[in-house]
Design a protein around this motif. Structure first.
Motif, PDB file in Angstrom:
ATOM      1  N   PHE B 205       0.771  -1.366  -0.036  1.00 57.74           N
ATOM      2  CA  PHE B 205      -0.100   0.193  -0.038  1.00 57.74           C
ATOM      3  C   PHE B 205       0.876   1.115   0.071  1.00 57.74           C
ATOM      4  O   PHE B 205       0.553   2.328  -0.614  1.00 57.74           O
ATOM      5  N   ILE B 247      -3.631 -15.966  -7.963  1.00 55.19           N
ATOM      6  CA  ILE B 247      -3.392 -16.711  -9.266  1.00 55.19           C
ATOM      7  C   ILE B 247      -2.497 -15.577  -9.784  1.00 55.19           C
ATOM      8  O   ILE B 247      -2.840 -14.423  -9.975  1.00 55.19           O
ATOM      9  N   HIS B 249      -0.800 -12.980 -11.922  1.00 55.27           N
ATOM     10  CA  HIS B 249      -1.274 -12.154 -13.215  1.00 55.27           C
ATOM     11  C   HIS B 249      -0.527 -12.684 -14.331  1.00 55.27           C
ATOM     12  O   HIS B 249       0.672 -12.806 -14.330  1.00 55.27           O
ATOM     13  N   PRO B 250      -1.368 -12.892 -15.326  1.00 50.18           N
ATOM     14  CA  PRO B 250      -0.634 -13.137 -16.591  1.00 50.18           C
ATOM     15  C   PRO B 250       0.574 -12.507 -17.326  1.00 50.18           C
ATOM     16  O   PRO B 250       1.606 -13.062 -17.462  1.00 50.18           O
ATOM     17  N   HIS B 283      -1.589  -8.241  -4.302  1.00 45.98           N
ATOM     18  CA  HIS B 283      -2.280  -8.549  -5.562  1.00 45.98           C
ATOM     19  C   HIS B 283      -3.517  -7.637  -5.456  1.00 45.98           C
ATOM     20  O   HIS B 283      -4.392  -7.296  -6.121  1.00 45.98           O
ATOM     21  N   ILE B 284      -4.100  -7.670  -4.157  1.00 45.58           N
ATOM     22  CA  ILE B 284      -5.509  -7.112  -3.761  1.00 45.58           C
ATOM     23  C   ILE B 284      -5.224  -5.686  -3.106  1.00 45.58           C
ATOM     24  O   ILE B 284      -6.174  -5.235  -2.493  1.00 45.58           O
ATOM     25  N   ALA B 286      -4.754  -1.586  -2.881  1.00 48.32           N
ATOM     26  CA  ALA B 286      -4.616  -0.555  -3.457  1.00 48.32           C
ATOM     27  C   ALA B 286      -5.471  -0.563  -5.081  1.00 48.32           C
ATOM     28  O   ALA B 286      -4.819  -0.155  -6.146  1.00 48.32           O
ATOM     29  N   GLY B 287      -6.486  -1.350  -5.018  1.00 45.62           N
ATOM     30  CA  GLY B 287      -7.044  -1.341  -6.323  1.00 45.62           C
ATOM     31  C   GLY B 287      -6.603  -2.454  -7.264  1.00 45.62           C
ATOM     32  O   GLY B 287      -7.160  -2.666  -8.491  1.00 45.62           O
ATOM     33  N   GLY B 288      -5.492  -3.376  -6.882  1.00 46.18           N
ATOM     34  CA  GLY B 288      -4.955  -4.189  -7.531  1.00 46.18           C
ATOM     35  C   GLY B 288      -3.575  -4.136  -8.256  1.00 46.18           C
ATOM     36  O   GLY B 288      -3.429  -3.121  -9.186  1.00 46.18           O
ATOM     37  N   ILE B 289      -2.839  -5.050  -7.756  1.00 52.09           N
ATOM     38  CA  ILE B 289      -1.291  -4.859  -8.152  1.00 52.09           C
ATOM     39  C   ILE B 289      -0.946  -6.054  -8.844  1.00 52.09           C
ATOM     40  O   ILE B 289      -0.881  -7.360  -8.255  1.00 52.09           O
ATOM     41  N   PRO B 290      -0.602  -6.171 -10.343  1.00 53.60           N
ATOM     42  CA  PRO B 290      -0.284  -7.364 -10.751  1.00 53.60           C
ATOM     43  C   PRO B 290       1.089  -8.116 -10.208  1.00 53.60           C
ATOM     44  O   PRO B 290       1.769  -7.280  -9.934  1.00 53.60           O
TER      45      PRO B 290
END
Lengths: 342, 325
Positions: B205, B247, B249-250, B283-284, B286-290
């Motif tokens: 964060f 999972i 991030h691709p 990854h979850i 601040a709005g999502g971090i790859p």
């Protein structure tokens, strides 16, 4: 404009195992585009649509429904060509023996989850439960050929095309929660006919089955004053407890519980009564297990409403819902948004 | 690099009490990075400044252990777990407290089936003969960790807390190598991973990187009758596909594969059906971090004698250096 039933079938047949939603996001964005002012796909493949409100300083309402589905993941490719696998999300091992599947390898491959013939089962093991690690996917290829086309980590989805049934019902592999996405579309359709002050952000979210991942990202990025979550609840069938299962065709189940905003829930029930929209009451004692749990504690907290569509046989390839319930859910959500105090 | 690993594995640092590990890393990386700071949860954040993308590499400093919950009249200590402990694995183990007090984990012997053994039927014996004597040596809430040394044998390391001092060692080594890049690199040594991926959450964060990797250990499927897993000791670091918390991030996964291939670094794919890593909370945030992960294949995780292969460790350093370039 697609009829609700047709749309549910189209959505249910998309392949979007949690973590591999990118293959289905464009199709959902296209559906949203028909009703929204803006549509985009975020970095985690959440599909976000905005239908603008008419107020000069509109508030933001967030509606989420996840579009990922449970499935399998390839964990190893044996020399003999059989694929080992593990579940992605809450797959019930009892329901997948003898299933037809699609392995999303270099290209999509048809596969079957073979089961040992009854003649060959050791009598001592006859009553024993099968475990994931004892099962294999057979794609008909040799080990060498299989390794060319399949990689560890490839996702596997169930082949169970949605079927229209009697009494306006549909059965299929991922009505949890594509019927929720269809309810969002019904909401948007309805809102086209109504005036609404507030901005409506609709989000088809990813990776709910793995822990509400998409929803957590969505309610951080969108500053919402109210969140509505649309998901499925258990449809009733013989042997299910009456207090946590709901008949199909009797309307949306409005959640009541500690994390759901009491004032909004009350107002929602009153609206359903006044407008003669069928509804049921769904008592939720815990965190609901839905995206409501994420939104309720996002940032400084967002008031949240949970609307659930009864679905029988949840997390099996033959989930069943009533189209009437999806339409009722959309109508109720739309009327609520349009009727908010100016 | 073994010397570094040995030093890190020797530091005391159960979850929530990582300050010895943190101080050690700070002393090694002082003057080697542009900035070192510590956040409120005790995460140590070392920054190599750059004008390009922000990469966060996270390795947790904390290790599993036990915490004293009660001292009885005879001077035996009852304890709770810090992180995942299996009764059969800790039975008969030596543990050591921060002040050096050593104890032995034993059990109430009137049990009919050892499989039924639970932590509340076990105790720590510090050799005391009364409560007063015991209280002079430890206090309620004191934490202890496995007492065991670190050995290099035929290219393999046998040690306690390779989970996750090996991850710390990889990041420290990488920071010392200082790979040439315009990108900004955050070497983050996190707190409280073993009790719920907590440190990584606040660290991420505070940074909001463009991409993040958890550098940690993963299990193997190459020991007798082990649970099936397509990971072997010595066959290369693993690129995380999935664990119970994330999972990958691709974009992160694909970048790792592409960099490993082009640099000719051996790698394996990792699917852990249980257990999580710092990537799970990053990854979850601040709005999502790859996010994704690179792991070191490790046998006997959470025992006092985990085994890793030096080649996998060195290849992990190389893979990460290519990843951030």
């Amino acid at each position: 404009m697609m009829h609700c039933g047709e749309l549910i079938i189209k959505l249910s047949d998309l392949r979007a195992v949690s973590g591999r939603e990118n293959e289905a996001s464009d199709a959902i964005a296209e559906v949203f585009r028909e009703y929204c002012d803006e549509v985009y796909i975020d970095g985690f493949y959440n599909v976000v649509g905005l239908k603008k409100g008419q107020a000069s300083e509109p508030k933001n309402i967030l509606i989420t429904a996840h579009y990922d589905e449970i499935g399998l993941i390839v964990t190893d490719i044996e020399e003999s060509g059989f694929l080992r696998f593990a579940p992605v999300g809450g797959v019930d091992v009892k329901t997948i023996g003898a299933m037809e599947v699609t392995v999303h390898g270099k290209h999509d491959l048809f596969g079957v989850i073979g089961a040992k013939a009854p003649h060959l089962i050791d009598p001592a093991d006859k009553d024993k439960a099968v475990k994931f690690e004892d099962m294999r996917i057979d794609i008909g290829l040799s080990g060498e050929k299989a390794k060319e086309l399949v990689t560890i980590g490839d996702m596997v989805s169930f082949n169970s095309p949605a079927q229209k049934m009697m009494n306006n019902r549909i059965a299929g592999k991922s009505l949890d929660n594509r019927c929720g996405v269809a309810a969002i579309v019904e909401t948007l359709k309805e809102l086209k006919k109504l005036n609404h002050d507030d901005n409506v952000y609709v989000v088809a979210t990813v990776q709910e089955e793995l822990g509400l991942i998409g929803a957590i990202c969505a309610s951080y990025r969108i500053d919402a004053d109210l969140a509505i979550v649309i998901d499925v609840c258990h449809g009733d069938m013989p042997g299910t407890p009456a207090d946590s299962s709901f008949p199909l065709g009797k309307g949306t189940a409005i959640g009541i519980g500690p994390i759901l905003n009491r004032e909004h829930v009350k107002a929602m029930i009153k609206l359903a009564k006044d407008e003669h929209i069928p509804y049921q009451i769904d008592p939720e004692t815990g965190d609901t297990g839905t995206e409501a749990a994420a939104h309720a504690v996002a940032k400084e907290g967002i008031p949240v409403i949970l609307l659930s569509i009864p679905s029988k046989y949840m997390h099996t390839p033959v989930e069943m819902i009533s189209v009437d319930d999806v339409i009722a859910t959309g109508r109720l959500a739309a009327r609520y948004i349009a009727g908010r105090e100016k | 690099m073994f010397e570094l690993i040995n030093k890190l594995a020797g530091a005391y640092g159960p979850s929530g009490n990582e300050k010895q590990v943190s101080a050690l890393i700070r002393s090694i990386l002082k003057d080697k990075v542009d900035e070192i700071r510590e956040d409120a949860l005790g995460n140590l954040i070392c920054v190599k400044k750059g004008s390009g993308k922000k990469f966060m590499l996270a390795a947790h400093m904390d290790q599993i252990g036990v915490i004293v919950t009660f001292i009885d009249d005879k001077g035996f200590l009852r304890f709770g777990n810090i992180g995942g402990l299996r009764p059969q694995v800790i039975l008969g183990q030596r543990v050591v407290f921060e002040n050096g007090t050593t104890g032995v984990i034993w059990y109430e012997e009137n049990i009919d089936d050892i499989k039924k053994l639970k932590l509340d039927k076990m105790y720590i014996d510090i050799g005391a003969t009364s409560r007063e004597e015991a209280e002079g040596m430890v206090k309620l809430g004191d934490q202890a960790v496995y007492a065991a040394d670190t050995k290099l044998q035929n290219g393999k390391i046998i040690s306690k807390c390779m989970d996750n001092r090996i991850g710390c060692a990889i990041l420290v080594q990488m920071a010392l190598n200082s790979p040439k890049t315009e990108n900004e690199i955050y070497y983050v040594f996190t707190a409280q991973e073993e009790v719920g991926l907590r440190g990584a959450r606040t660290a991420a964060f505070g940074i909001v990187p463009d991409m993040a990797l958890a550098v940690d250990v993963t299990g193997t499927g190459d020991t007798p009758e082990s649970k099936p897993m397509a990971v072997r000791l010595g066959a290369g670091p693993t690129i995380k596909i999935k664990d119970a918390s994330v999972i990958s991030h691709p974009a992160v996964k694909d970048r790792l594969i592409e960099r490993a291939k082009s640099a000719n670094i051996p790698y394996q794919f990792e699917i852990m059906t249980f257990g999580g890593t710092d990537a799970g909370s990053i990854h979850i945030t601040a709005g999502g971090i790859p996010s994704g992960g690179v792991s070191v294949p490790t046998r006997h995780i959470h025992s006092s004698a985990e085994i890793v292969d030096m080649k996998d460790v060195e290849n992990a350093v190389e893979l990460l250096e290519h990843f951030v370039k």
